[in-house]
Design a protein around this motif. Structure first.
Motif, PDB file in Angstrom:
ATOM      1  N   CYS A 186       0.857  -1.189   0.000  1.00  0.00           N
ATOM      2  CA  CYS A 186       0.000   0.000   0.000  1.00  0.00           C
ATOM      3  C   CYS A 186       0.892   1.238   0.000  1.00  0.00           C
ATOM      4  CB  CYS A 186      -0.883   0.062   1.240  1.00  0.00           C
ATOM      5  SG  CYS A 186      -1.592  -1.499   1.736  1.00  0.00           S
ATOM      6  N   CYS A 225      -7.723   0.553   5.310  1.00  0.00           N
ATOM      7  CA  CYS A 225      -7.424  -0.461   4.288  1.00  0.00           C
ATOM      8  C   CYS A 225      -7.593  -1.864   4.878  1.00  0.00           C
ATOM      9  CB  CYS A 225      -5.997  -0.211   3.842  1.00  0.00           C
ATOM     10  SG  CYS A 225      -5.254  -1.502   2.898  1.00  0.00           S
ATOM     11  N   CYS A 261      -4.329   4.046   2.292  1.00  0.00           N
ATOM     12  CA  CYS A 261      -5.102   3.247   3.245  1.00  0.00           C
ATOM     13  C   CYS A 261      -5.374   3.938   4.576  1.00  0.00           C
ATOM     14  CB  CYS A 261      -4.423   1.910   3.474  1.00  0.00           C
ATOM     15  SG  CYS A 261      -2.651   1.955   3.419  1.00  0.00           S
ATOM     16  N   CYS A 277      -3.685  -3.825   5.063  1.00  0.00           N
ATOM     17  CA  CYS A 277      -2.664  -3.562   6.076  1.00  0.00           C
ATOM     18  C   CYS A 277      -3.246  -3.181   7.437  1.00  0.00           C
ATOM     19  CB  CYS A 277      -1.702  -2.494   5.573  1.00  0.00           C
ATOM     20  SG  CYS A 277      -2.425  -0.864   5.512  1.00  0.00           S
TER      21      CYS A 277
HETATM   22 ZN   LIG Z   1      -3.105  -0.570   3.236  1.00  0.00          ZN
END
Ligand SMILES: [Zn+2]
Length: 358
Positions: A256, A264, A260, A267
């Motif tokens: 990422c 996200c 994010c 992660c």
């Molecule tokens: Zn992420």
């Protein structure tokens, strides 16, 4: 170049023929129409636009247009999937899809639907629009026509006849004027990293990504149990350092790139994953904790949800004391509502450095 009209619709499908009429007058009739509406709005559109003697058919016939000139069928009238997403999510996803095609220009129409639908479509347009895409509202005058359920568009004026005399009540439909009010479009698309344009995003994710692009680097000094950020240094107790460092190590496993910050799913970890991840925290703790006094902290060695929340709060207190307004860059951010909260670091992995291999 294909032109697509992406329009909102509430319970008055007339706005769609009115919009098509205005676009046709400009010589910009779209080849395809996609409607975003509610379930009740969809029923109305099917009946009053596409049905037998519906407004759309009459418009095509009156203006001598082939139905194939402008596609709008039942499959182009989209509603949010029940219990899965809301109209804003649908808007983001359709705006994303339609602006993906190189040979397509998108007209975003805000006329129709509730104001909240229009506001979020305008935001999505600003995030996704390319140079040829447009954003407009549709104005009907005199306003009396907006409340007439049977008014769908002004009738064609025979070429040989002059326009009728100035309006005297009651108004006849050939006195209606429909205009497109083009709205300024702040085109943010060039500001986004390519990774943000791989799937639909919420505007808030885009905007958070914008501010993160200018965010400072977070550097971990494992031996000193400290971190530096934007010229400031913060030394942490073993438990707090281990917890934060474990989140940084976790983030490094994902590619990422700063898209994010609003939770996200790659992660950012949910609570079961955080607890599973506790073994990593323990491993770091055993390495950085050098005094027996500190080692008496047993909670970190068998992480529970309650311990995690307590340590996270202590960590954030330390960060705020030592890093001031920069603290949010290093905090373990939480996103979502219980029990689906996810935890992770806001910074992209490219913004995190470690002074030794781990
Ligand atoms: Zn992420």
């Amino acid at each position: 170049m294909t032109r697509i009209l992406l329009a909102l619709c509430g319970l008055t499908p007339q706005i769609i023929t009115e919009t098509l009429y205005a676009l046709h007058q400009e010589g910009q009739l779209p080849q395809r129409v996609i409607l975003l509406t509610t379930r009740a709005g969809r029923e109305r559109c099917l009946k009053r636009l596409l049905g037998e003697n519906g407004g759309l058919r009459r418009f095509f016939a009156d203006y001598g247009l082939a139905a194939s000139a402008c596609r709008l069928d039942a499959s182009d009238i989209l509603t949010p999937a029940p219990a899965v997403d809301d109209i804003t999510t649908l808007e983001d996803s359709v705006a994303f899809q339609t602006t993906r095609e190189a040979e397509v220009a998108v007209d975003f129409s805000l006329a129709g639907g509730r104001k909240t639908m229009g506001a979020s479509l305008a935001l999505a347009a600003q995030c996704y629009a390319r140079p040829g895409d447009r954003l407009f509202h549709v104005l009907v005058s005199p306003p009396d026509f907006e409340s007439q359920p049977d008014f769908f568009y002004p009738p064609p004026v025979p070429a040989s006849l002059p326009r009728p005399a100035p309006p005297l009540p009651p108004l006849s439909t050939d006195q209606a004027r429909i205009t497109l009010a083009h709205l300024p479009l702040v085109r943010l698309r060039p500001c986004w990293p390519p990774s943000l344009l791989e799937q639909p995003q919420r505007p808030e994710t885009f905007l958070a990504g914008l501010s993160l692009a200018h965010s400072p680097c977070l550097r971990f000094h494992v031996r000193q149990r400290s971190l530096s950020l934007g010229g400031r240094t913060c030394r942490l107790p073993p438990v707090e350092f281990s917890l934060l460092f474990s989140f940084a190590l976790h983030k490094l496993r994902f590619s990422c790139t700063g898209d994010c910050p609003s939770g996200c799913t790659a992660c950012y970890m949910d609570m079961p994953t955080v607890l599973e991840h506790g073994r990593k925290v323990e491993e770091i703790y055993r390495k950085v904790c050098t005094t027996s006094a500190a080692r008496s902290t047993t909670g970190i060695l068998n992480l529970s949800a309650e311990n995690f929340m307590t340590y996270k709060a202590k960590l954030h207190r330390q960060l705020r004391q030592q890093l001031g307004e920069l603290a949010p860059y290093a905090e373990i951010a939480s996103h979502g509502t219980r029990p689906n909260v996810r935890y992770g670091l806001r910074l992209a992995r490219g913004h995190m450095l470690m002074d030794e291999e781990w």
